[in-house]
Design a protein around this motif. Structure first.
Motif, PDB file in Angstrom:
ATOM      1  N   VAL A  78       0.889  -1.281  -0.460  1.00 58.52           N
ATOM      2  CA  VAL A  78       0.297  -0.220  -0.061  1.00 58.52           C
ATOM      3  C   VAL A  78       0.725   1.532   0.055  1.00 58.52           C
ATOM      4  CG1 VAL A  78      -1.967   1.530   0.925  1.00 58.52           C
ATOM      5  CG2 VAL A  78      -2.139  -1.034   1.570  1.00 58.52           C
ATOM      6  N   THR A  79       0.575   2.313  -0.932  1.00 58.27           N
ATOM      7  CA  THR A  79       1.367   3.212  -0.808  1.00 58.27           C
ATOM      8  C   THR A  79       0.581   4.136  -1.372  1.00 58.27           C
ATOM      9  OG1 THR A  79       1.601   3.319  -3.289  1.00 58.27           O
ATOM     10  CG2 THR A  79       3.337   2.228  -2.255  1.00 58.27           C
ATOM     11  N   PRO A  80       1.638   5.447  -1.070  1.00 55.42           N
ATOM     12  CA  PRO A  80       0.322   6.720  -1.524  1.00 55.42           C
ATOM     13  C   PRO A  80       0.167   7.149  -2.683  1.00 55.42           C
ATOM     14  CG  PRO A  80       2.592   7.741  -0.096  1.00 55.42           C
ATOM     15  CD  PRO A  80       2.223   6.220  -0.307  1.00 55.42           C
ATOM     16  N   GLY A  81      -0.457   7.310  -3.705  1.00 54.46           N
ATOM     17  CA  GLY A  81      -0.446   7.628  -5.374  1.00 54.46           C
ATOM     18  C   GLY A  81       0.210   8.761  -5.619  1.00 54.46           C
ATOM     19  N   PHE A  82       1.231   7.942  -6.210  1.00 54.87           N
ATOM     20  CA  PHE A  82       2.763   8.559  -7.291  1.00 54.87           C
ATOM     21  C   PHE A  82       1.684   9.905  -7.583  1.00 54.87           C
ATOM     22  CE2 PHE A  82       4.550   3.936  -8.148  1.00 54.87           C
ATOM     23  CZ  PHE A  82       4.448   3.807  -7.255  1.00 54.87           C
ATOM     24  N   VAL A  83       3.167  10.670  -7.748  1.00 51.82           N
ATOM     25  CA  VAL A  83       2.562  12.340  -8.411  1.00 51.82           C
ATOM     26  C   VAL A  83       3.517  12.148  -9.632  1.00 51.82           C
ATOM     27  CG1 VAL A  83       3.145  14.446  -7.791  1.00 51.82           C
ATOM     28  CG2 VAL A  83       2.143  12.764  -6.025  1.00 51.82           C
ATOM     29  N   GLU A  84       3.072  12.274 -10.565  1.00 50.16           N
ATOM     30  CA  GLU A  84       4.291  12.931 -12.069  1.00 50.16           C
ATOM     31  C   GLU A  84       4.158  14.430 -11.869  1.00 50.16           C
ATOM     32  OE1 GLU A  84       5.982  11.080 -14.790  1.00 50.16           O
ATOM     33  OE2 GLU A  84       6.573  13.411 -15.009  1.00 50.16           O
ATOM     34  N   VAL A  85       4.970  15.178 -12.477  1.00 44.04           N
ATOM     35  CA  VAL A  85       5.262  16.400 -12.278  1.00 44.04           C
ATOM     36  C   VAL A  85       5.857  16.805 -13.291  1.00 44.04           C
ATOM     37  CG1 VAL A  85       6.126  16.780  -9.731  1.00 44.04           C
ATOM     38  CG2 VAL A  85       7.727  15.829 -10.908  1.00 44.04           C
ATOM     39  N   VAL A 376      -4.464   6.880  -2.497  1.00 42.65           N
ATOM     40  CA  VAL A 376      -4.058   5.395  -2.296  1.00 42.65           C
ATOM     41  C   VAL A 376      -4.431   4.311  -3.224  1.00 42.65           C
ATOM     42  CG1 VAL A 376      -3.994   3.618   0.143  1.00 42.65           C
ATOM     43  CG2 VAL A 376      -4.863   6.052  -0.097  1.00 42.65           C
ATOM     44  N   VAL A 377      -3.077   3.573  -3.407  1.00 44.53           N
ATOM     45  CA  VAL A 377      -3.065   2.827  -4.459  1.00 44.53           C
ATOM     46  C   VAL A 377      -2.342   0.963  -3.617  1.00 44.53           C
ATOM     47  CG1 VAL A 377      -1.841   1.773  -6.729  1.00 44.53           C
ATOM     48  CG2 VAL A 377      -1.886   3.384  -6.240  1.00 44.53           C
ATOM     49  N   VAL A 378      -3.065   0.261  -3.456  1.00 47.32           N
ATOM     50  CA  VAL A 378      -2.654  -1.284  -3.522  1.00 47.32           C
ATOM     51  C   VAL A 378      -2.586  -1.647  -4.135  1.00 47.32           C
ATOM     52  CG1 VAL A 378      -3.526  -3.393  -2.537  1.00 47.32           C
ATOM     53  CG2 VAL A 378      -4.447  -1.088  -1.622  1.00 47.32           C
ATOM     54  N   TRP A 379      -1.174  -2.316  -4.306  1.00 45.25           N
ATOM     55  CA  TRP A 379      -0.391  -3.104  -5.396  1.00 45.25           C
ATOM     56  C   TRP A 379      -0.312  -4.518  -4.889  1.00 45.25           C
ATOM     57  CZ3 TRP A 379       1.717  -0.024  -9.758  1.00 45.25           C
ATOM     58  CH2 TRP A 379       2.516   1.874  -8.696  1.00 45.25           C
TER      59      TRP A 379
END
Lengths: 434, 475
Positions: A78-85, A376-379
């Protein structure tokens, strides 16, 4: 800089004291048993509780409220959602079709203005772009959508990759100013000189605007609207993201930032590792594409695979990017490659989550902590591994279906024998459309 | 080059079927039904022409690989076997044995302990512009598109290829041992590609993969019509593309007849563009077609049937999944990416399951790069495409995915008898990886080409490329 830090500290404080009680009507989901990336690092078996749009708790042994949907995510990550900048998400549908391109401004005007500081992409953001669902399936839940082209490209918007309206999707407009120097046409010294002249005139115009309106000053070299648009950059409240690769150009950019008191962020930075100490001293973050490891251009002769890890080791705030719109979904793979080249896993995770949120002042994204926005992302497994994929995606607490135009194409063509199946005759009394 | 001749030719079967229906037009099969004598004379003349144009100048590399035994690692053969632990014996540039468990005693062989590591065939990229669009990007080095006419079959990529491209060493560091360098896709018929073995050499001729057939690069769809349409030239539409394809092949058929008929051996009618296409019509050159959309691919197959040639591989082919049954039946391979999409209209319908679905349908799937970055991570791209396929319910083994960047790629280039799997007798193009090669974390530790160790990650060397030498001599 200090004003900005104060502001973000205040925002963080507001977050931490955000009330989670008294929202019984809101949906509650508890993710239990996974390997959870908390701000301190990964914790086995921690619990993430999502209530409404927010994370109510993220910790080992966090209490799960009564009536909360409990989801067993053991064996999952489980991670925070990624951020593409560094993408044009929501601004470009098909790169080579200019009719779908809203990332470039003023290209039809003659002479083509290279200063577009007043160009704010937020109004062009298309939350229904088909690129967005595709990107979400790579575990990317937020993005900085950036303009491109010219000396000053314009202002970016920070977006969440969900919601059917700009009101829902655009988290903050005018987040950063984007500019580019080096490597084409004019001498880079000339380009930097123009940038200095522009910033100087913008600074002077702050005090001389009234006089200018009374025709008491010489004519301006740059359009007044552009000068006004640069004020937050000069005030240090809006970061200036400078696309620059060559080490000597980064040096020049650091001088510029110091002279004008700018909040500089270096993007690209192929040779940034060579000036890592200076970047660290100036606390200038660098946005790195960890796939860039070859002398692709004369500006990038000393590009190397371990750029990210060398910058991190020197103490430079590190952000990772795909530098891609349509394949922003490969952000995890970029991080995996940075790790392969020596970047610690924890540093790579921060570079996709917490650091971009912090650098661009969106303090409630990029962290799994009480009060944070529930992106939130569950991988299925290691989020940086190419074989992994999200199994659950939450954006603002909303459970996002794993559907995109691509999954629908896949499903349509999964069984060729069923393609274009004829309609059966209507059964019963044929109903005609009214 | 003769290897490609005499292969199964589906267009012949089609021709017969059409003839049986009484529909075949006069001259429909062109040079292929010429009298045997004339055909033999054509072949003889083509052989002489090719030989004259292919004289070796720089000495080819000599394979003097040591006798060595790689032991203790997990051996992935790309022909269905996984030996863990396994061993591979190489000698004189060839694989002399592959097996599981304890290798046979061999006192002459140097033992290389690769315990905990993975051994695969060298990777093969069917679509690269390394050398013809080299790094760094420079106007002076943009040698990949002879964009001066839509049909330039007579240009050869090997004549543009810069052997000092820094991308070559990086490709080898990514486990790639062979690539096809292709002209770009500005033209309908861009010219000849060349299959190269990636040991460093002073010129492209010495890098030519021994015995590899010529590839002829073609392109359908947006690029040719954009490039020429913007100049108000033909083609400017897809139908214009097809007309131009047909005209170029009709011209080649005429040239073929003239070449066969000419009486004066010393004054043969020469036409370089047509000669490359005659090689296509005679099945001596493998046709590699840049084509994205399913309907565009079907259109190219129609021209191929009409003119009498086979398509060996569609490249990019992001919509191959829509016509995978047809491509499988015709034995056309699909060289594609794991997930590139959306950069142009004809790439809008790409899906990550493309390679997996093509494989499932029984066609040969290949993951190619078309990129100086991608070629360094073909293993990751194959792993990604495998995972996407598995999630869609396609039954795929690691060996299947490995074939996409080895055995199937070798077939696409017509060198499947020589490389692409770990089998006794094949060239010793071998990669030792530090982790499962389909993982993002895997790096090539050792790369052998023709049994010669060309890359050892633990022993950094000065750069192969003369260009990179001395770029960092400042204190």
């Amino acid at each position: 800089m200090s004003a900005w830090r104060l502001a973000s500290a205040a925002a963080l404080l507001a977050l931490l004291t955000w009330p989670v009680a008294g929202r019984a009507a809101e949906r509650c989901v508890a993710l239990e048993g996974g390997r959870v990336w908390l701000p301190s690092g990964p914790v086995e078996g921690a619990t993430v509780v999502i209530v409404g749009e927010r994370v109510a708790a993220a910790a080992a042994g966090a209490a799960v409220p009564e009536g909360c949907e409990r989801v067993d995510v053991s064996g999952r990550v489980v991670t925070p959602g990624f951020v593409e900048v560094q993408s044009q998400l929501g601004l470009i549908e098909v790169e080579m079709e200019s009719s779908t391109d809203d990332a470039h401004a003023g290209t039809q005007e003659t002479p083509n203005p290279s200063v577009r500081a007043s160009f704010s992409v937020a109004d062009a953001y298309n939350p229904r772009s088909t690129v967005i669902p595709v990107t979400r399936l790579g575990g990317v839940t937020s993005a900085l959508s950036v303009p491109d082209g010219g000396l000053i490209a314009g202002r970016s918007a920070f977006v969440d990759l969900a919601g059917g309206s700009q009101a829902e999707a655009v988290v903050r407009r005018d987040v950063a100013m984007h500019a580019s120097v080096g490597g084409g046409g004019d001498s880079r010294a000339w380009t930097l000189g123009r940038l200095r002249a522009l910033l100087t005139e913008a600074r002077d115009f702050q005090t001389h605007e009234a006089a200018w309106r009374q025709n008491r000053t010489p004519p301006l070299a740059f359009p007044p609207a552009e000068l006004v648009a640069l004020r937050p950059v000069l005030a240090g409240t809006m970061p200036l993201v400078l696309d620059v690769d060559r080490a000597s150009d980064i040096e020049a950019a650091l001088r510029l930032a110091s002279d004008f008191g700018l909040r500089l962020v270096v993007s690209g930075g192929a040779e940034a590792w060579m000036v890592a100490d200076a970047l660290a001293r100036a606390k200038v973050p660098v946005i790195v594409d960890a796939m860039l490891n070859a002398p692709e251009r004369f500006d990038r002769i000393r590009a190397r695979a371990d750029n990210a890890s060398l910058l991190w080791a020197a103490g430079v705030p590190l952000l990772l990017t795909t530098a891609s719109t349509h394949n922003a979904r490969t952000l995890g793979q970029v991080a995996g490659n940075a790790v392969r080249a020596g970047l610690p896993v924890e540093a790579a995770m921060r570079a996709l989550t917490e650091t971009p949120a912090r650098v661009f002042g969106i303090a409630d994204r990029g962290r799994l902590a009480a009060g944070a926005r529930a992106n939130v992302v569950v991988w299925s497994g290691d989020p940086f591994e190419v074989s992994s994929a999200p199994e659950r995606i939450f954006i603002g607490g909303r459970d996002i279906p794993r559907v995109s135009r691509q999954t629908l194409l896949r499903d349509r063509y999964r069984r060729l024998e069923r393609l274009h199946a004829p309609l059966g005759l209507p059964t019963g009394a044929a109903a005609s459309p009214r | 080059m003769s290897e490609a001749r005499g292969r199964r030719r589906p267009w012949n079967e089609v021709g017969i079927a059409v003839a049986a229906l009484g529909l075949v037009a006069c001259g429909g099969a062109g040079a292929h039904v010429a009298a045997d004598g004339k055909q033999a004379r054509l072949i003889e003349r083509l052989d002489a022409i090719e030989a004259a144009g292919n004289r070796p100048i720089e000495a080819p590399g000599v394979a003097t690989g040591p006798r060595a035994l790689l032991v203790g690692g997990t051996v992935l053969t790309a022909e269905g076997h996984r030996y863990s632990p396994g061993w591979v014996l190489i000698d004189g540039g060839r694989i002399r044995g592959v097996g599981e468990g304890e290798p046979p005693a061999d006192e002459r062989a140097a033992r290389v302990d690769v315990s905990g590591r993975f051994v695969t065939p060298g990777l093969i990229d069917t679509h690269s512009h390394l050398g013809v669009y080299p790094s760094p990007s420079a106007r002076a080095h943009g040698d990949g598109n002879e964009a001066t006419a839509p049909g330039t079959a007579g240009v050869w990529a090997e004549h543009s290829f810069w052997p000092q491209d820094p991308g070559l060493e990086r490709a080898v560091a990514g486990g790639v041992t062979t690539l096809q360098a292709l002209p770009g896709s500005a033209n309908l018929i861009g010219g000849r590609g060349v299959t190269l073995h990636l040991a460093p050499q002073r010129g492209s001729r010495a890098m030519r993969f021994p015995g590899a057939p010529v590839g002829v690069k073609m392109a359908c769809g947006e690029n040719p019509k954009r490039v020429y349409g913007e100049r108000k030239q033909a083609p400017s539409t897809r139908m214009g593309n097809t007309r131009a394809f047909r005209e170029l092949f009709l011209k080649a058929r005429d040239a073929s007849q003239k070449l066969a008929k000419a009486d004066d051996e010393d004054a043969l009618p020469r036409d370089l563009d047509s000669e490359s296409l005659i090689a296509v019509l005679e099945g001596r050159a493998l046709v590699q077609v840049h084509c994205y959309r399913a309907d565009d691919m079907l259109g190219v197959l129609q021209v191929a049937d009409e003119m009498g040639f086979e398509v060996r591989s569609f490249h990019h082919a992001v919509e191959a999944y829509k016509i995978r049954d047809i491509l499988a039946a015709r034995h056309v391979s699909v060289s594609t990416w794991a997930d590139w999409w959306g950069f142009k209209m004809e790439a809008y319908d790409a899906i990550p399951e493309n390679a997996a679905l093509v494989d499932e349908a029984g066609a040969r799937a290949v993951i190619h790069s078309d990129s100086a970055r991608g070629i360094q991570r073909l293993n990751q791209e194959a792993g990604k495409a495998m995972a996407a396929g598995r999630r869609a319910g396609v039954d795929l083994s690691e060996d299947d995915a490995l074939r996409w960047i080895t055995a199937n790629a070798a077939w696409t280039l017509g060198i499947e008898d020589q490389v692409g799997t770990l089998e006794t007798g094949k060239r010793a193009d071998i990669v030792v990886w530090d982790a499962d090669p389909l993982s993002v974390y895997a790096s090539a530790d050792l790369v052998f080409i023709d049994g010669v160790l060309r890359y050892d990650r633990s022993r950094p060397q000065p750069p192969w490329s003369d260009f990179e030498l001395g770029q960092d001599v400042q204190p």
